[in-house]
Design a protein around this motif. Structure first.
Motif, PDB file in Angstrom:
ATOM      1  N   VAL A 194       0.835  -1.200   0.000  1.00  0.00           N
ATOM      2  CA  VAL A 194       0.000   0.000   0.000  1.00  0.00           C
ATOM      3  C   VAL A 194       0.875   1.257   0.000  1.00  0.00           C
ATOM      4  O   VAL A 194       0.603   2.237  -0.709  1.00  0.00           O
ATOM      5  CB  VAL A 194      -0.970   0.000   1.201  1.00  0.00           C
ATOM      6  N   LEU A 195       1.956   1.231   0.757  1.00  0.00           N
ATOM      7  CA  LEU A 195       2.894   2.349   0.794  1.00  0.00           C
ATOM      8  C   LEU A 195       3.521   2.568  -0.577  1.00  0.00           C
ATOM      9  O   LEU A 195       3.630   3.705  -1.048  1.00  0.00           O
ATOM     10  CB  LEU A 195       3.973   2.065   1.839  1.00  0.00           C
ATOM     11  N   THR A 196       3.888   1.513  -1.246  1.00  0.00           N
ATOM     12  CA  THR A 196       4.482   1.612  -2.577  1.00  0.00           C
ATOM     13  C   THR A 196       3.475   2.123  -3.594  1.00  0.00           C
ATOM     14  O   THR A 196       3.806   2.960  -4.443  1.00  0.00           O
ATOM     15  CB  THR A 196       5.038   0.245  -3.015  1.00  0.00           C
ATOM     16  N   ILE A 197       2.241   1.661  -3.511  1.00  0.00           N
ATOM     17  CA  ILE A 197       1.200   2.140  -4.425  1.00  0.00           C
ATOM     18  C   ILE A 197       0.975   3.640  -4.225  1.00  0.00           C
ATOM     19  O   ILE A 197       0.846   4.394  -5.194  1.00  0.00           O
ATOM     20  CB  ILE A 197      -0.105   1.343  -4.235  1.00  0.00           C
ATOM     21  N   ILE A 212      -0.091  20.005 -11.604  1.00  0.00           N
ATOM     22  CA  ILE A 212      -0.473  18.968 -10.651  1.00  0.00           C
ATOM     23  C   ILE A 212      -1.952  19.121 -10.344  1.00  0.00           C
ATOM     24  O   ILE A 212      -2.412  20.192  -9.957  1.00  0.00           O
ATOM     25  CB  ILE A 212       0.364  19.072  -9.376  1.00  0.00           C
ATOM     26  N   ASN A 213      -2.685  18.052 -10.491  1.00  0.00           N
ATOM     27  CA  ASN A 213      -4.102  18.028 -10.158  1.00  0.00           C
ATOM     28  C   ASN A 213      -4.326  16.981  -9.078  1.00  0.00           C
ATOM     29  O   ASN A 213      -4.578  15.849  -9.352  1.00  0.00           O
ATOM     30  CB  ASN A 213      -4.937  17.678 -11.395  1.00  0.00           C
ATOM     31  N   TYR A 254       1.664   6.506  -7.042  1.00  0.00           N
ATOM     32  CA  TYR A 254       0.578   7.411  -7.396  1.00  0.00           C
ATOM     33  C   TYR A 254       1.028   8.866  -7.324  1.00  0.00           C
ATOM     34  O   TYR A 254       0.800   9.648  -8.241  1.00  0.00           O
ATOM     35  CB  TYR A 254      -0.633   7.185  -6.485  1.00  0.00           C
ATOM     36  N   GLU A 255       1.662   9.246  -6.210  1.00  0.00           N
ATOM     37  CA  GLU A 255       2.087  10.647  -6.079  1.00  0.00           C
ATOM     38  C   GLU A 255       3.209  10.979  -7.060  1.00  0.00           C
ATOM     39  O   GLU A 255       3.287  12.092  -7.555  1.00  0.00           O
ATOM     40  CB  GLU A 255       2.497  10.971  -4.653  1.00  0.00           C
ATOM     41  N   PHE A 256       4.066  10.021  -7.365  1.00  0.00           N
ATOM     42  CA  PHE A 256       5.111  10.245  -8.362  1.00  0.00           C
ATOM     43  C   PHE A 256       4.495  10.404  -9.754  1.00  0.00           C
ATOM     44  O   PHE A 256       4.908  11.259 -10.535  1.00  0.00           O
ATOM     45  CB  PHE A 256       6.109   9.090  -8.355  1.00  0.00           C
TER      46      PHE A 256
END
Length: 124
Positions: free
Chosen positions: A97-100, A122-123, A104-106
């Motif tokens: 979950v941390l990696t996902i 950025i949206n 996502y933010e990257f």
């Protein structure tokens, strides 16, 4: 007199007395160089209230979030021999979950710095 009453009455009086004593005894000799804005040894380049990119704060907040989430792994590391395979898979799920979240933010570009705030795409 109770401790709370003493605290409520004594501390404001002590604060006012110390402020008055400081105002009377402190040396105050302002001059132009002392009261001028200081910016790392250079004269200021612009207004202190100019717009700047929010990206710096966004990256800092994201760093704190992910840093604290990684901090949750320390109890796992300490109790690695005592937890069962269920505990191991819970930690693996946590890391997935941390990696996902990081991917996502990257992918949204939250970690990209832009020079001009108006060019940010950025949206969130």
């Amino acid at each position: 007199m109770s401790t709370l009453t003493f605290l409520v009455l004594f501390l404001p009086i002590l604060t006012l007395v110390l402020l008055v004593v400081n105002g009377l005894l402190a040396v105050n000799k302002p001059y132009s160089e002392k009261v001028s804005p200081y910016e790392c040894g250079f004269t200021p380049l612009g207004d202190a209230r100019q717009k700047f990119s929010i990206q710096f704060y966004l990256v800092a907040i994201l760093f704190i979030v992910f840093d604290l989430e990684v901090l949750f792994l320390f109890p796992f590391a300490v109790s690695l021999y005592e937890i069962s395979t269920m505990g191991f898979w819970v930690v693996i799920l946590f890391l997935v979950v941390l990696t996902i979240g990081f991917v996502y933010e990257f992918g949204k570009g939250a970690l990209k710095f832009t020079k001009d705030p108006s060019t940010s795409k950025i949206n969130l």
